[in-house]
Structure formats: C-alpha cells, structure tokens
Design an enzyme around this catalytic site. Sequence first.
Site, PDB file in Angstrom:
ATOM      1  N   ASP A  56       2.192   2.486  -2.288  1.00 41.60           N
ATOM      2  CA  ASP A  56       3.361   2.589  -3.157  1.00 41.60           C
ATOM      3  C   ASP A  56       4.141   3.804  -2.682  1.00 41.60           C
ATOM      4  O   ASP A  56       3.702   4.930  -2.866  1.00 41.60           O
ATOM      5  CB  ASP A  56       2.939   2.797  -4.614  1.00 41.60           C
ATOM      6  CG  ASP A  56       2.260   1.573  -5.196  1.00 41.60           C
ATOM      7  OD1 ASP A  56       2.709   0.464  -4.890  1.00 41.60           O
ATOM      8  OD2 ASP A  56       1.296   1.739  -5.947  1.00 41.60           O
ATOM      9  N   ASN A  61       2.160  -3.909   0.789  1.00 42.71           N
ATOM     10  CA  ASN A  61       2.029  -3.773  -0.659  1.00 42.71           C
ATOM     11  C   ASN A  61       2.401  -5.079  -1.332  1.00 42.71           C
ATOM     12  O   ASN A  61       3.549  -5.345  -1.656  1.00 42.71           O
ATOM     13  CB  ASN A  61       2.941  -2.655  -1.159  1.00 42.71           C
ATOM     14  CG  ASN A  61       2.656  -2.302  -2.600  1.00 42.71           C
ATOM     15  OD1 ASN A  61       1.756  -2.851  -3.212  1.00 42.71           O
ATOM     16  ND2 ASN A  61       3.449  -1.388  -3.143  1.00 42.71           N
ATOM     17  N   ASP A 109      -6.030   3.486  -3.116  1.00 42.53           N
ATOM     18  CA  ASP A 109      -6.772   4.729  -3.286  1.00 42.53           C
ATOM     19  C   ASP A 109      -6.206   5.766  -2.324  1.00 42.53           C
ATOM     20  O   ASP A 109      -6.024   5.491  -1.134  1.00 42.53           O
ATOM     21  CB  ASP A 109      -8.270   4.525  -3.026  1.00 42.53           C
ATOM     22  CG  ASP A 109      -9.018   4.178  -4.294  1.00 42.53           C
ATOM     23  OD1 ASP A 109      -8.501   4.471  -5.384  1.00 42.53           O
ATOM     24  OD2 ASP A 109     -10.121   3.620  -4.206  1.00 42.53           O
ATOM     25  N   HIS A 110      -5.955   6.966  -2.852  1.00 40.15           N
ATOM     26  CA  HIS A 110      -5.288   8.005  -2.068  1.00 40.15           C
ATOM     27  C   HIS A 110      -6.312   8.804  -1.269  1.00 40.15           C
ATOM     28  O   HIS A 110      -6.625   9.961  -1.568  1.00 40.15           O
ATOM     29  CB  HIS A 110      -4.451   8.892  -2.994  1.00 40.15           C
ATOM     30  CG  HIS A 110      -3.360   8.137  -3.673  1.00 40.15           C
ATOM     31  ND1 HIS A 110      -2.157   7.856  -3.061  1.00 40.15           N
ATOM     32  CD2 HIS A 110      -3.310   7.554  -4.886  1.00 40.15           C
ATOM     33  CE1 HIS A 110      -1.401   7.151  -3.868  1.00 40.15           C
ATOM     34  NE2 HIS A 110      -2.077   6.949  -4.996  1.00 40.15           N
ATOM     35  N   HIS A 131      -9.863   4.251  -7.621  1.00 39.98           N
ATOM     36  CA  HIS A 131      -9.708   2.924  -8.227  1.00 39.98           C
ATOM     37  C   HIS A 131     -10.944   2.049  -8.044  1.00 39.98           C
ATOM     38  O   HIS A 131     -11.132   1.086  -8.783  1.00 39.98           O
ATOM     39  CB  HIS A 131      -8.489   2.215  -7.648  1.00 39.98           C
ATOM     40  CG  HIS A 131      -7.192   2.877  -7.988  1.00 39.98           C
ATOM     41  ND1 HIS A 131      -6.537   3.716  -7.111  1.00 39.98           N
ATOM     42  CD2 HIS A 131      -6.438   2.852  -9.123  1.00 39.98           C
ATOM     43  CE1 HIS A 131      -5.428   4.160  -7.674  1.00 39.98           C
ATOM     44  NE2 HIS A 131      -5.342   3.668  -8.892  1.00 39.98           N
ATOM     45  N   TYR A 165       7.140   6.803  -6.299  1.00 38.00           N
ATOM     46  CA  TYR A 165       6.493   7.090  -7.575  1.00 38.00           C
ATOM     47  C   TYR A 165       7.523   7.623  -8.566  1.00 38.00           C
ATOM     48  O   TYR A 165       8.455   8.300  -8.184  1.00 38.00           O
ATOM     49  CB  TYR A 165       5.387   8.134  -7.368  1.00 38.00           C
ATOM     50  CG  TYR A 165       4.250   7.635  -6.523  1.00 38.00           C
ATOM     51  CD1 TYR A 165       3.235   6.863  -7.074  1.00 38.00           C
ATOM     52  CD2 TYR A 165       4.209   7.903  -5.153  1.00 38.00           C
ATOM     53  CE1 TYR A 165       2.194   6.394  -6.305  1.00 38.00           C
ATOM     54  CE2 TYR A 165       3.169   7.432  -4.380  1.00 38.00           C
ATOM     55  CZ  TYR A 165       2.160   6.676  -4.955  1.00 38.00           C
ATOM     56  OH  TYR A 165       1.134   6.203  -4.184  1.00 38.00           O
ATOM     57  N   HIS A 201      -2.317  -4.094  -0.412  1.00 37.16           N
ATOM     58  CA  HIS A 201      -2.240  -2.784  -1.051  1.00 37.16           C
ATOM     59  C   HIS A 201      -3.544  -2.424  -1.758  1.00 37.16           C
ATOM     60  O   HIS A 201      -4.088  -1.340  -1.577  1.00 37.16           O
ATOM     61  CB  HIS A 201      -1.087  -2.740  -2.049  1.00 37.16           C
ATOM     62  CG  HIS A 201      -1.057  -1.484  -2.868  1.00 37.16           C
ATOM     63  ND1 HIS A 201      -0.822  -0.248  -2.308  1.00 37.16           N
ATOM     64  CD2 HIS A 201      -1.276  -1.258  -4.187  1.00 37.16           C
ATOM     65  CE1 HIS A 201      -0.870   0.684  -3.247  1.00 37.16           C
ATOM     66  NE2 HIS A 201      -1.151   0.097  -4.406  1.00 37.16           N
TER      67      HIS A 201
END
Length: 202
Positions: A18, A54, A118-119, A91, A21, A82
């Site tokens: 994403d 995504n 997940d970052h 997540h 934001y 994504h």
Amino acid sequence: MGNVGKDLDVDFIVSTGDNFYDDGLTGVDDPAFTESFTNIYTAPSLQKPWYNGNFILYLIQYRDVDRALKESYAKWKFVIGHHTIMSAGHHGNTQELVAKLLPILEANNVDLYINGHDHCLEHISSPHSPLQFLTSGGGSKAWRGDVAWWDPKELKFYYDGQGFMSMQVTSSKLDVAFYDIFGNVLHKWSKNKSPNHLYASS
C-alpha cells in the site's frame, strides 16, 4: 535501491505494498502521489515499468489463477499479491489464502509467492512443496517488533526493518536477494533448474 537497480540493470519494478497511507488517493491530482512516490523513486535506474501486486483475490479470480497456471508451460512460475499467505510478521497468515490459494499454487508447481502487507523482509520455505514465500514489505512503517515464533527450518530469514528485494532470473537459475535501505545484502537464496525442465499441470 537506485544503486542496486543500476548495478543489476533492472528491467522492471514490482510494488507489493500500500503506497499511500492511510486512506489511499483522493484522485488523479492528489499531491500524495508526488510526495510518496514520484519524489521518492527518483533514481534513473528506477525509471522503468512499475507493476502493482496490490490486489484482492475473489472466488472467480481463484479459478482464473488456477486456469492460467495450468495452461502455462513457463519454466518459472511466480505469483505476486499484496496479502501474506505465510508470515511471522504483524499480520501473520491470511487464512483465506491458505485455504483457497495455497492449494492452487502447490498443485501448479509455483516457485515463489511474493507479497507485501507485513512491513518486513521475510523468506519462508513451504514444508510441503518447493514453494517459497517472500515478503517484501519494508518500504514503510517497519520496525514493529512483533515477530511470531516460526519453525527455524522454514523461516530462512526475517528482518524487521526497511529494505527491498531483487530477483535475477535466467532459463536455468533464479537468484533472490534482500537488502537494507543502504543496499547492504541481508539474505540470498538461489534455485537451479535444468535447461529442459518444463512444468505441465494436469
């Protein structure tokens, strides 16, 4: 990222995340596009085609993915989305994808599932097939610090920070590398296939 792109002479870039934001873009003239994308990826080496992974899979799309993979005789098969299928990150696993997409990928001999969401940067090996799960979500909002325990035989790499990954693919070899934001290599993984290797799903 620009320096690595130059060194590898990349052909294209895939975005798995994403990018805007917290509520996306309001329209084609939203300044967030310039602030969060155009003004960030300015290196000449990154002025190549960009593809966005995504997307959300609905029921009809699962059938489409299965059909496309069955009809493909490509030596390498990669699926990009994504959301995670398997992840030790914030997540975690996406249960719908585990139930509906994972069996399709395994049945069709997919080599890689690549995702964001997940970052972090992450590499998990499937215990049931040659499938590898690669998370490249380190472009923003990293350093969460909430990593779930995962079998170390499967979790090959986890980096709770910002970075990116690259792939170099030939007819017989696949090379994956994960980097921090300074371009330092954090993890590498490779796979070879014979020149005559073809997958045909029944």
